[in-house]
Write an enzyme that holds these catalytic residues in place. Structure first.
Site, PDB file in Angstrom:
ATOM      1  N   ASP A  16       9.716  -0.405 -55.016  1.00 32.98           N
ATOM      2  CA  ASP A  16       8.891  -0.383 -56.156  1.00 32.98           C
ATOM      3  C   ASP A  16       8.379  -1.278 -56.454  1.00 32.98           C
ATOM      4  O   ASP A  16       7.800  -1.782 -57.183  1.00 32.98           O
ATOM      5  CB  ASP A  16      10.633  -0.357 -56.955  1.00 32.98           C
ATOM      6  CG  ASP A  16      11.044  -1.690 -56.760  1.00 32.98           C
ATOM      7  OD1 ASP A  16      11.018  -2.871 -55.963  1.00 32.98           O
ATOM      8  OD2 ASP A  16      11.969  -2.216 -57.676  1.00 32.98           O
ATOM      9  N   SER A  17       8.497  -2.374 -54.685  1.00 37.56           N
ATOM     10  CA  SER A  17       6.971  -2.851 -54.449  1.00 37.56           C
ATOM     11  C   SER A  17       6.080  -2.618 -55.082  1.00 37.56           C
ATOM     12  O   SER A  17       5.053  -3.649 -54.973  1.00 37.56           O
ATOM     13  CB  SER A  17       7.072  -3.733 -53.481  1.00 37.56           C
ATOM     14  OG  SER A  17       7.451  -3.024 -51.966  1.00 37.56           O
ATOM     15  N   ASP A  31      13.295   4.180 -53.086  1.00 37.33           N
ATOM     16  CA  ASP A  31      13.557   3.449 -53.999  1.00 37.33           C
ATOM     17  C   ASP A  31      14.023   3.295 -55.198  1.00 37.33           C
ATOM     18  O   ASP A  31      12.627   3.548 -56.075  1.00 37.33           O
ATOM     19  CB  ASP A  31      13.136   1.615 -53.825  1.00 37.33           C
ATOM     20  CG  ASP A  31      13.982   0.153 -53.921  1.00 37.33           C
ATOM     21  OD1 ASP A  31      14.569   0.152 -53.847  1.00 37.33           O
ATOM     22  OD2 ASP A  31      12.276  -0.669 -54.296  1.00 37.33           O
ATOM     23  N   GLU A  53      19.613  -1.463 -55.745  1.00 37.81           N
ATOM     24  CA  GLU A  53      19.650  -2.838 -55.338  1.00 37.81           C
ATOM     25  C   GLU A  53      21.254  -3.145 -56.577  1.00 37.81           C
ATOM     26  O   GLU A  53      21.761  -1.636 -57.416  1.00 37.81           O
ATOM     27  CB  GLU A  53      18.787  -3.496 -56.982  1.00 37.81           C
ATOM     28  CG  GLU A  53      17.020  -3.295 -56.159  1.00 37.81           C
ATOM     29  CD  GLU A  53      16.601  -4.225 -56.614  1.00 37.81           C
ATOM     30  OE1 GLU A  53      16.616  -5.453 -57.191  1.00 37.81           O
ATOM     31  OE2 GLU A  53      15.107  -4.066 -55.915  1.00 37.81           O
ATOM     32  N   GLU A  75      18.206  -9.816 -49.293  1.00 34.26           N
ATOM     33  CA  GLU A  75      16.829 -10.154 -49.517  1.00 34.26           C
ATOM     34  C   GLU A  75      17.294 -11.519 -49.771  1.00 34.26           C
ATOM     35  O   GLU A  75      17.970 -12.123 -50.515  1.00 34.26           O
ATOM     36  CB  GLU A  75      16.075  -9.282 -51.094  1.00 34.26           C
ATOM     37  CG  GLU A  75      14.688  -9.991 -50.599  1.00 34.26           C
ATOM     38  CD  GLU A  75      14.321  -9.311 -50.931  1.00 34.26           C
ATOM     39  OE1 GLU A  75      14.365  -7.819 -51.960  1.00 34.26           O
ATOM     40  OE2 GLU A  75      13.231  -9.584 -51.934  1.00 34.26           O
TER      41      GLU A  75
HETATM   42  O1  KIV Z   1      10.332  -2.696 -52.960  1.00 33.20           O
HETATM   43  C1  KIV Z   1      10.848  -2.777 -51.424  1.00 33.20           C
HETATM   44  O2  KIV Z   1       9.338  -3.576 -51.175  1.00 33.20           O
HETATM   45  C2  KIV Z   1      11.719  -3.226 -51.266  1.00 33.20           C
HETATM   46  C3  KIV Z   1      12.142  -4.519 -49.804  1.00 33.20           C
HETATM   47  C4  KIV Z   1      11.302  -5.840 -50.284  1.00 33.20           C
HETATM   48  C5  KIV Z   1      13.638  -4.678 -49.255  1.00 33.20           C
HETATM   49  O3  KIV Z   1      12.828  -3.099 -51.913  1.00 33.20           O
END
Ligand code: KIV
Length: 273
Positions: free
Chosen positions: A42-43, A81, A113, A180
């Site tokens: 979700d980044s 994610d 998460e 993290e």
């Molecule tokens: O969304 C993302 O890129 C992540 C990584 C930082 C593990 O959750």
């Protein structure tokens, strides 16, 4: 790569290598490069869509990008994610959304998460045959409630809480857990205690694997890059150079040259004249 291959890497003492991708060409090259796990993170929100927070992307965007990534990947395990709001409120909705990542997005696992009901939600997904990866320590989706985007578990009490979260996720049937932004000593202890692999990001070298946001590694992060990420190549200035060169070549008439143009056969040209 399947979930079993990933967990067996831990038993063999081999490191697990994971990176993020949001589009077809990046996913293609990650796969060609022998990356074990490709995370459609979700980044996406911050690094690709220019949003301020990961909480600003939803199922629609995540599925759109998951499809592009899974079209490119032949070997790696693609993990979707789950975005903020898609799994925290209602367990049935969480199951339905996880199913969308697998059936529509082409992912083979989902990542959650940590939140209060995370272990129970993960357990319900595992019971339906889904592969689930957990994520503890700094959890960006809820960081505003947990003290902001900073290192977690620096004192014994919070470290104990994070160990508990990781253990609960293992007991719920998760096949791996992302740690993290936690001290290396804490990550080492969790890695020793869990049978499932730990994948670190800003969590030191003793995790069973590592993950980075690919745009940080490539030097393509326009905004802030966290201290733990390393630029393995600086593509930003190279892109800028190419764009300026193209601008100059178009402006001066150097592009397109003959090698990049098409021509009519001479007889067709005379007929046309
Ligand atoms: O969304 C993302 O890129 C992540 C990584 C930082 C593990 O959750």
């Amino acid at each position: 790569m399947n979930v079993r291959d990933i967990t067996q890497k831990k038993s063999r003492g081999e490191k697990i290598v994971m990176l993020t991708a949001y589009d077809f060409p990046t996913a293609y090259f990650l796969d060609q490069g022998g990356i074990d796990i490709v995370l459609v993170g979700d980044s996406l929100a911050n690094v690709v869509l220019g949003l301020e927070s990961t909480t600003e992307v939803g199922m629609k965007e995540m599925l759109h990008h998951s499809k592009a990534v899974s079209r490119a990947v032949k070997n790696a395990l693609v993990v979707g994610d789950m975005p903020f709001g898609s799994y925290q409120v209602d367990k049935q909705k969480a199951l339905a959304n996880a199913r969308l990542f697998l059936d529509e997005g082409g992912c083979r696992a989902v990542k959650l998460e940590w939140f209060e009901d995370c272990a129970a939600t993960a357990k319900a997904m595992v019971a339906e045959g889904m592969a689930v990866m957990g994520h503890v320590g700094l959890t960006p989706q809820t960081a505003t409630q947990t003290g902001g985007m900073r290192v977690q578990g620096k004192d014994a009490a919070s470290a104990r809480r994070i160990i508990g979260n990781a253990r609960d996720l293992e007991a719920a049937g998760c096949f791996a857990v992302v740690l993290e932004c936690v001290p290396a000593e804490l990550a080492a202890q969790i890695t020793r205690q869990l049978k499932i692999p730990t994948i670190g990001i800003g969590a030191g070298v003793h995790c069973d694997g590592q993950v980075l946001v690919t745009h940080d590694l490539l030097g393509l992060t326009v905004r802030h890059s966290p201290k733990f990420s390393k630029k393995f190549v600086d593509l930003g200035p190279l892109m800028l150079q190419a764009f300026k060169q193209y601008r100059d070549d178009v402006a001066s008439g150097r592009f397109p040259d003959d090698a990049h143009s098409f021509h009519m056969p001479p007889e067709e040209r005379s007929k046309l004249r």
